[in-house]
Motif scaffolding. Structure first.
Motif, PDB file in Angstrom:
ATOM      1  N   PRO A   1       3.545  -9.016  -6.686  1.00 50.15           N
ATOM      2  CA  PRO A   1       2.468  -8.998  -5.689  1.00 50.15           C
ATOM      3  C   PRO A   1       1.122  -8.525  -6.222  1.00 50.15           C
ATOM      4  CG  PRO A   1       4.489  -8.145  -4.718  1.00 50.15           C
ATOM      5  CD  PRO A   1       4.770  -8.353  -6.184  1.00 50.15           C
ATOM      6  N   ARG A   2       1.118  -7.506  -7.073  1.00 53.51           N
ATOM      7  CA  ARG A   2      -0.176  -6.991  -7.548  1.00 53.51           C
ATOM      8  C   ARG A   2      -0.847  -7.966  -8.512  1.00 53.51           C
ATOM      9  NH1 ARG A   2       0.512  -0.375  -7.883  1.00 53.51           N
ATOM     10  NH2 ARG A   2       0.928  -0.172  -5.644  1.00 53.51           N
TER      11      ARG A   2
ATOM     12  N   ARG B   1       1.117  -9.774   2.785  1.00 58.73           N
ATOM     13  CA  ARG B   1       2.357 -10.302   2.197  1.00 58.73           C
ATOM     14  C   ARG B   1       3.563  -9.774   2.975  1.00 58.73           C
ATOM     15  NH1 ARG B   1       1.140  -5.641  -0.279  1.00 58.73           N
ATOM     16  NH2 ARG B   1       2.847  -4.367  -1.151  1.00 58.73           N
TER      17      ARG B   1
ATOM     18  N   ALA C   1      -2.158 -10.871  -6.504  1.00 54.64           N
ATOM     19  CA  ALA C   1      -3.390 -10.500  -5.785  1.00 54.64           C
ATOM     20  C   ALA C   1      -4.582 -10.475  -6.739  1.00 54.64           C
ATOM     21  CB  ALA C   1      -3.208  -9.134  -5.116  1.00 54.64           C
TER      22      ALA C   1
ATOM     23  N   TYR D   1      -2.978  -9.725  -0.135  1.00 54.24           N
ATOM     24  CA  TYR D   1      -2.131  -8.622  -0.607  1.00 54.24           C
ATOM     25  C   TYR D   1      -1.564  -7.834   0.565  1.00 54.24           C
ATOM     26  CZ  TYR D   1      -0.851  -4.249  -2.948  1.00 54.24           C
ATOM     27  OH  TYR D   1      -0.183  -3.146  -3.400  1.00 54.24           O
TER      28      TYR D   1
END
Lengths: 201, 201
Positions: free
Chosen positions: B83-84, A74, B87, A71
């Motif tokens: 992204p979250r 990135r 992750a 995370y």
């Protein structure tokens, strides 16, 4: 970013080292097994698995060092964008968590935290062949490669570096592994490098 | 894609299940510990860690089930792009490999492969509390969620499903975990689902 952290943990050191390289600011929230912090109800609401590292980024909570590294890295050079390179980064990170850490980190933790005696000796001895196997796999890979994936350091190197460079603290000598020792020196020479925290006594 | 595989392995079943859902064709190359395949020099040239699953996609070789799932699921609904969410998928996949599989899968393997007796009983007993802890973490998460990440099934669900739905084969009853049982039923109801292979005797 808030980092729930234990300075003795190599798994916590991984995001600390990455954030040092990225120049990221963050707040430490000391949370250790010894002080009960990882078993406190308010921490278990963040990570029901009761382990550090854990981060809070605004209202976003994330645990597992491997997930946190991916995370935070990135869109940076520490995580390549090409699908095959990205997959190889994960390959080495899963290798580290399954085939490396449970031997090399657990032996180190036993040396630091378990009472000396036959039970500790048996536990450490039971980690020997698995740890040597993991080191041999790394040594062979580094025979042909400067970094674990591609031609620059990535979070795969950070994940593997954390416990490998202190493998001696769990009874693993790196003397038979010259490629690993050279790679450790390369990691430590990267501008921005920080050392792992001391293990509390 | 070529898949080096052992039908009894839940780690091999993970990419098989994903590829079934994706409608991907692939070739099986049976490679087991029992037949010596995972220790053969030609296999160790692909995966020096000597484990399946391992895939070849043209000249690209990849091992570690978690890395293979991420690679094959890229640009599909099984791996969200945000992204979250991405992750969190990794968070649960690293949880599975570190805090779940070493208890639940290893107890199952001991039941199948180890000779009955006190040594096997001790090994299985030593996996009990870790396995129950992992199941409790999953049960709690599924109290509020239909799937592990976001509002659709992802490779995190596949990774956790593989050994959870056969946890009883390692002596773990799912009776105390109604949320897990309902999630297993949801996984099995997804169109394209395939069962895990039989364990050889």
């Amino acid at each position: 970013v808030k980092l729930y952290s234990d300075p003795a943990s190599g798994n916590v050191y991984k995001p600390m080292l990455l954030m040092a390289h990225l120049g990221m600011e963050y707040a430490h929230i000391p949370t250790t097994w010894e002080d009960g912090g990882t078993r406190a109800p308010e921490f278990l609401r963040l990570n029901p698995n009761g382990k550090v590292p854990c981060i809070e980024d605004g209202d976003f909570v994330l645990w597992e060092s491997g997930a946190i590294l991916n995370y935070l890295a990135r869109d940076t050079p520490w995580l390549p964008d090409a699908p095959r390179l990205k997959a190889q980064v994960l390959q080495w990170m899963f290798f580290e968590q399954y085939s490396h850490e449970p031997y090399i980190a657990v032996a180190r933790a036993a040396m630091h935290y378990d009472a000396p005696g036959p039970a500790r000796d048996r536990k450490i001895a039971s980690k020997g062949s698995g740890g040597e196997h993991a080191l041999a796999v790394m040594e062979q890979h580094l025979h042909a490669c400067t970094w674990f994936v591609g031609d620059a350091p990535t979070i795969a190197d950070i994940a593997l570096f954390a416990y490998t460079h202190v493998a001696d603290e769990g009874g693993f000598s790196l003397a038979p592994y010259p490629n690993i020792r050279a790679w450790i020196a390369r990691m430590q020479a990267i501008s921005g490098h920080i050392p792992i925290g001391p293990v509390s006594d």
